[in-house]
Design a protein around this motif. Sequence first.
Motif, PDB file in Angstrom:
ATOM      1  N   PHE A   1      94.259 115.078  45.952  1.00 24.42           N
ATOM      2  CA  PHE A   1      93.677 116.312  46.481  1.00 24.42           C
ATOM      3  C   PHE A   1      94.745 117.392  46.577  1.00 24.42           C
ATOM      4  O   PHE A   1      95.900 117.104  46.865  1.00 24.42           O
ATOM      5  N   ASP A   2      94.364 118.642  46.348  1.00 22.52           N
ATOM      6  CA  ASP A   2      95.341 119.732  46.445  1.00 22.52           C
ATOM      7  C   ASP A   2      94.979 120.753  47.510  1.00 22.52           C
ATOM      8  O   ASP A   2      95.614 121.773  47.632  1.00 22.52           O
ATOM      9  N   SER A   3      93.947 120.476  48.308  1.00 26.42           N
ATOM     10  CA  SER A   3      93.632 121.320  49.452  1.00 26.42           C
ATOM     11  C   SER A   3      92.847 120.494  50.465  1.00 26.42           C
ATOM     12  O   SER A   3      92.177 119.526  50.103  1.00 26.42           O
ATOM     13  N   LEU A   4      92.945 120.872  51.728  1.00 31.06           N
ATOM     14  CA  LEU A   4      92.253 120.124  52.779  1.00 31.06           C
ATOM     15  C   LEU A   4      90.744 120.243  52.692  1.00 31.06           C
ATOM     16  O   LEU A   4      90.030 119.406  53.219  1.00 31.06           O
ATOM     17  N   SER A   5      90.221 121.260  52.042  1.00 31.74           N
ATOM     18  CA  SER A   5      88.771 121.395  51.933  1.00 31.74           C
ATOM     19  C   SER A   5      88.183 120.364  50.978  1.00 31.74           C
ATOM     20  O   SER A   5      87.025 120.018  51.071  1.00 31.74           O
ATOM     21  N   GLN A   6      88.981 119.847  50.055  1.00 30.44           N
ATOM     22  CA  GLN A   6      88.448 118.903  49.074  1.00 30.44           C
ATOM     23  C   GLN A   6      88.135 117.526  49.663  1.00 30.44           C
ATOM     24  O   GLN A   6      87.058 117.005  49.423  1.00 30.44           O
TER      25      GLN A   6
ATOM     26  N   ARG B   1      87.416 116.738  52.632  1.00 35.99           N
ATOM     27  CA  ARG B   1      86.751 116.859  53.924  1.00 35.99           C
ATOM     28  C   ARG B   1      85.643 115.827  54.136  1.00 35.99           C
ATOM     29  O   ARG B   1      85.537 115.231  55.186  1.00 35.99           O
TER      30      ARG B   1
ATOM     31  N   ARG C   1      85.334 117.110  42.403  1.00 36.11           N
ATOM     32  CA  ARG C   1      85.073 118.382  41.726  1.00 36.11           C
ATOM     33  C   ARG C   1      83.696 118.431  41.064  1.00 36.11           C
ATOM     34  O   ARG C   1      83.273 119.466  40.601  1.00 36.11           O
TER      35      ARG C   1
ATOM     36  N   LEU D   1      99.011 117.062  52.702  1.00 38.15           N
ATOM     37  CA  LEU D   1      98.305 118.307  52.996  1.00 38.15           C
ATOM     38  C   LEU D   1      98.330 118.690  54.469  1.00 38.15           C
ATOM     39  O   LEU D   1      97.773 119.705  54.857  1.00 38.15           O
TER      40      LEU D   1
END
Length: 123
Positions: A69-74, A76, A5, A100
């Motif tokens: 992680f809470d989304s696949l974009s994080q 990556r 983040r 995810l």
Amino acid sequence: MTFFRWSKTANNNASADGTINWAEGQAPSTVNDSARRMMAAAAKYRDDIAGVTTGGTATAYTVASNQAFDSLSQPRWQAHCFCAACDQGAGPVTLNVDGLGARALRSSPRRRARGRNLDLGTP
């Protein structure tokens, strides 16, 4: 929170991580907690790149990261190191990080990894 983040641009980090307060004029009583939270974030990243043990099956690995992680974009472009803990199958393998969704594991950008190409228990 975790490293993913944080920004390389210092001014963008004022609100990037709600658990860490390095704001201008911060209260002296918050310095200790902020430093400890930064240390915890660094430790999560350290543990993720040191070798997390997988679960799952011979061709469908699962990993619970320390950074959560809470989304696949994080994740990556994040580096992860894992130890295959399952008997390896002959076919292509997938990796599911933090539940995810399974994605093809690649040994290079255009080449899918195969289970027998991974050394059991070796990061």
